[in-house]
Scaffold this active site. Structure first.
Site, PDB file in Angstrom:
ATOM      1  N   CYS A 109       0.788  -1.065  -0.179  1.00 17.21           N
ATOM      2  CA  CYS A 109      -0.172  -0.021  -0.264  1.00 17.21           C
ATOM      3  C   CYS A 109       0.786   1.284  -0.027  1.00 17.21           C
ATOM      4  O   CYS A 109       0.391   2.384  -0.446  1.00 17.21           O
ATOM      5  CB  CYS A 109      -0.948   0.083   1.148  1.00 17.21           C
ATOM      6  SG  CYS A 109      -2.059  -1.457   1.121  1.00 17.21           S
ATOM      7  N   HIS A 251      -3.237   7.457   1.936  1.00 13.97           N
ATOM      8  CA  HIS A 251      -3.549   5.938   1.627  1.00 13.97           C
ATOM      9  C   HIS A 251      -4.805   5.652   2.136  1.00 13.97           C
ATOM     10  O   HIS A 251      -5.169   5.800   3.380  1.00 13.97           O
ATOM     11  CB  HIS A 251      -2.620   4.959   1.795  1.00 13.97           C
ATOM     12  CG  HIS A 251      -3.142   3.610   1.906  1.00 13.97           C
ATOM     13  ND1 HIS A 251      -3.843   3.252   0.360  1.00 13.97           N
ATOM     14  CD2 HIS A 251      -3.084   2.553   2.526  1.00 13.97           C
ATOM     15  CE1 HIS A 251      -3.888   1.762   0.758  1.00 13.97           C
ATOM     16  NE2 HIS A 251      -3.530   1.325   1.960  1.00 13.97           N
ATOM     17  N   ASN A 281      -9.952  -0.194  -0.255  1.00  9.61           N
ATOM     18  CA  ASN A 281      -8.488  -0.208  -0.188  1.00  9.61           C
ATOM     19  C   ASN A 281      -8.082  -0.815  -1.735  1.00  9.61           C
ATOM     20  O   ASN A 281      -8.065  -1.893  -1.681  1.00  9.61           O
ATOM     21  CB  ASN A 281      -7.804  -0.853   1.067  1.00  9.61           C
ATOM     22  CG  ASN A 281      -6.410  -1.028   1.189  1.00  9.61           C
ATOM     23  OD1 ASN A 281      -5.851  -0.752   0.272  1.00  9.61           O
ATOM     24  ND2 ASN A 281      -6.133  -1.532   2.322  1.00  9.61           N
TER      25      ASN A 281
HETATM   26  O1  UT7 Z   1      -3.549  -0.952   3.700  1.00 15.21           O
HETATM   27  C1  UT7 Z   1      -2.975  -0.906   4.688  1.00 15.21           C
HETATM   28  C2  UT7 Z   1      -3.456  -2.010   5.380  1.00 15.21           C
HETATM   29  N1  UT7 Z   1      -4.648  -2.393   5.962  1.00 15.21           N
HETATM   30  C3  UT7 Z   1      -5.227  -1.580   6.834  1.00 15.21           C
HETATM   31  O2  UT7 Z   1      -4.555  -0.449   7.323  1.00 15.21           O
HETATM   32  C4  UT7 Z   1      -6.360  -2.124   7.596  1.00 15.21           C
HETATM   33  C5  UT7 Z   1      -6.073  -1.888   9.128  1.00 15.21           C
HETATM   34  N2  UT7 Z   1      -7.306  -2.336   9.997  1.00 15.21           N
HETATM   35  C6  UT7 Z   1      -8.455  -2.134   9.893  1.00 15.21           C
HETATM   36  O3  UT7 Z   1      -8.703  -1.373   8.852  1.00 15.21           O
HETATM   37  C7  UT7 Z   1      -9.432  -2.582  11.103  1.00 15.21           C
HETATM   38  O4  UT7 Z   1      -8.635  -3.151  11.986  1.00 15.21           O
HETATM   39  C8  UT7 Z   1     -10.415  -3.529  10.442  1.00 15.21           C
HETATM   40  C9  UT7 Z   1     -11.478  -2.879   9.778  1.00 15.21           C
HETATM   41  C10 UT7 Z   1     -10.050  -4.583   9.352  1.00 15.21           C
HETATM   42  C11 UT7 Z   1     -11.291  -4.265  11.629  1.00 15.21           C
HETATM   43  O5  UT7 Z   1     -11.832  -3.086  12.421  1.00 15.21           O
HETATM   44  P1  UT7 Z   1     -11.498  -3.401  13.856  1.00 15.21           P
HETATM   45  O6  UT7 Z   1     -12.607  -2.196  14.476  1.00 15.21           O
HETATM   46  O7  UT7 Z   1     -10.377  -3.341  14.371  1.00 15.21           O
HETATM   47  O8  UT7 Z   1     -12.684  -4.720  14.208  1.00 15.21           O
HETATM   48  P2  UT7 Z   1     -11.909  -6.262  14.967  1.00 15.21           P
HETATM   49  O9  UT7 Z   1     -10.952  -6.718  14.091  1.00 15.21           O
HETATM   50  O10 UT7 Z   1     -11.275  -5.609  16.267  1.00 15.21           O
HETATM   51  O11 UT7 Z   1     -13.252  -6.919  15.068  1.00 15.21           O
HETATM   52  C12 UT7 Z   1     -14.498  -6.413  15.581  1.00 15.21           C
HETATM   53  C13 UT7 Z   1     -15.522  -7.510  15.513  1.00 15.21           C
HETATM   54  C14 UT7 Z   1     -15.053  -8.879  15.771  1.00 15.21           C
HETATM   55  O12 UT7 Z   1     -15.959  -9.691  16.380  1.00 15.21           O
HETATM   56  P3  UT7 Z   1     -15.753  -9.835  17.947  1.00 15.21           P
HETATM   57  O13 UT7 Z   1     -14.573 -10.772  18.065  1.00 15.21           O
HETATM   58  O14 UT7 Z   1     -15.757  -8.730  18.606  1.00 15.21           O
HETATM   59  O15 UT7 Z   1     -16.976 -10.798  18.167  1.00 15.21           O
HETATM   60  C15 UT7 Z   1     -14.859  -9.471  14.443  1.00 15.21           C
HETATM   61  O16 UT7 Z   1     -15.080 -10.776  14.221  1.00 15.21           O
HETATM   62  O17 UT7 Z   1     -15.932  -7.491  14.172  1.00 15.21           O
HETATM   63  C16 UT7 Z   1     -15.768  -8.876  13.681  1.00 15.21           C
HETATM   64  N3  UT7 Z   1     -15.783  -8.584  12.241  1.00 15.21           N
HETATM   65  C17 UT7 Z   1     -16.859  -8.194  11.416  1.00 15.21           C
HETATM   66  N4  UT7 Z   1     -18.182  -8.171  11.676  1.00 15.21           N
HETATM   67  C18 UT7 Z   1     -19.207  -8.151  10.599  1.00 15.21           C
HETATM   68  C19 UT7 Z   1     -14.636  -8.667  11.397  1.00 15.21           C
HETATM   69  N5  UT7 Z   1     -15.175  -8.144  10.164  1.00 15.21           N
HETATM   70  C20 UT7 Z   1     -16.184  -8.129  10.206  1.00 15.21           C
HETATM   71  C21 UT7 Z   1     -17.148  -7.970   9.139  1.00 15.21           C
HETATM   72  N6  UT7 Z   1     -18.565  -7.918   9.388  1.00 15.21           N
HETATM   73  N7  UT7 Z   1     -16.696  -7.911   7.795  1.00 15.21           N
END
Ligand code: UT7
Length: 326
Positions: A109, A251, A281
């Protein structure tokens, strides 16, 4: 001597996939994706369309607009058409640029900012007076559409610019650069299979090793920290403060990440730009796609900053030239 931006072109697949489309087959919702990421939809390439096809389309538009003699091609991508060779030479040939130097830069990225710096170096070292720089990805080809933690995040697209030899202070001036990497985080965001460590044998394919895996939370944390530090470093190099920045074009991975970066830099809402809602992304393509959408005004000082797999990051400054964009 410096390098200046002369032309910009973009290309995105016509197929739009909304959050609701993904929620039809995945345990997710439009509401979750919008609130956690700011993404509403993304473009997905049709079968048979590869990264070089998008790079050529964006590159042709950039070349037409730049009217500069291009002597090298640098393509930022982590989703090249094949493992070997890179797509730079094919992009150069298909654009009718002949047998000029051409290569890929894989900094995920952060690839577009890295590629700009490579292009500036090619100009400074006398290899070329003009360089086509493309950021192009088909992230859908490494996405596991049954994994909700990554399937909702990525999209396909390309953007390209032409950098040319110029004079300091000229409209379009790009630089200085701040670049960095931390290989200790290599496992945090990876496609584990298909390389020399884990060839794609039947066992690897059965495990889905051909798909992107990410520790989203840790990547998020590092992305904010690194993009803030890198932005501050490039501003310091230029003898500027965040108050001197007219627009932050970062980005586009997640709206919340960019909001946090802008907040920490003290760059208010009116000076930020976000189009992650439309494209998701798109990795190395996201900055040129954002430049094309940001309605920049000639003379504005733009801060570019990016972070991604590697981990890799980079920032640069750009004086927006009087440039026609779509
Ligand atoms: O390009 C450079 C690299 N990439 C990035 O910069 C991305 C960096 N990371 C992020 O943008 C975020 O961490 C995410 C968008 C990937 C995730 O957001 P988050 O607020 O960090 O959520 P999380 O991973 O802590 O997950 C929270 C909850 C989890 O459930 P539990 O364990 O709390 O019950 C996940 O299983 O959300 C759940 N979850 C979803 N729920 C519905 C994860 N993905 C999804 C989904 N739909 N698509």
């Amino acid at each position: 001597m410096t390098s200046v931006l002369k032309g910009l072109g973009v290309a995105v697949p016509s197929r739009v996939v909304t959050n609701d489309d993904l929620a039809a087959t995945l345990d997710t919702s439009d509401e979750w994706v919008r609130t956690r990421t700011g993404i509403a939809e993304r473009r997905i390439a049709e079968p048979g369309v590869a990264t070089a096809d998008l790079a050529v389309e964006a590159g042709a538009e950039a070349l037409k607009r730049a009217e500069v003699d291009v002597g090298a091609v640098v393509v930022a991508t982590c989703t090249a058409d094949r493992t070997i060779p890179g797509i730079g030479p094919e992009v150069a040939s298909r654009l009718g640029l002949g047998t000029i130097p051409a290569l890929d830069v894989n900094a995920a990225c952060a690839g577009f900012v890295y590629a700009l710096s490579v292009a500036s170096g090619l100009i400074a070292s006398g290899v070329a007076d003009g360089v086509l720089v493309a950021g192009a990805e088909t992230m859908s080809r490494v996405t596991d559409f049954s994994d909700r933690s990554t399937a909702v995040l990525f999209g396909d697209g390309a953007g390209a610019v032409v950098l040319a030899r110029g004079e300091p202070g000229e409209p379009g001036e790009v630089g200085p650069y701040d670049l960095g990497s931390d290989g200790e985080g290599a496992d945090l965001l990876e496609v584990p299979g298909g390389g020399s460590r884990r060839p794609l044998d039947a066992a690897a394919l059965a495990e889905g090793a051909q798909y992107l895996k990410m520790d989203g939370r840790e990547v998020y944390r590092q992305a904010v920290r690194r993009m803030v530090a890198s932005s501050e470093a490039v501003l310091a190099k230029a003898g500027l403060a965040a108050a001197d920045v007219d627009r932050l074009v970062g980005h586009q991975a997640n709206a919340r990440i960019l909001e946090a970066v802008a907040d920490r830099l003290g760059i208010g809402e009116e000076r930020r730009f976000l189009n992650v809602a439309r494209y998701g992304n798109t990795s190395a393509a996201s900055i040129p796609l954002a430049l094309a959408d940001a309605d920049l005004v000639a003379g504005e000082r733009v801060l570019l900053t990016a972070f991604g797999a590697g981990m890799s990051w980079g920032s640069t400054l750009l004086r927006w030239p009087d440039l026609p964009v779509t």
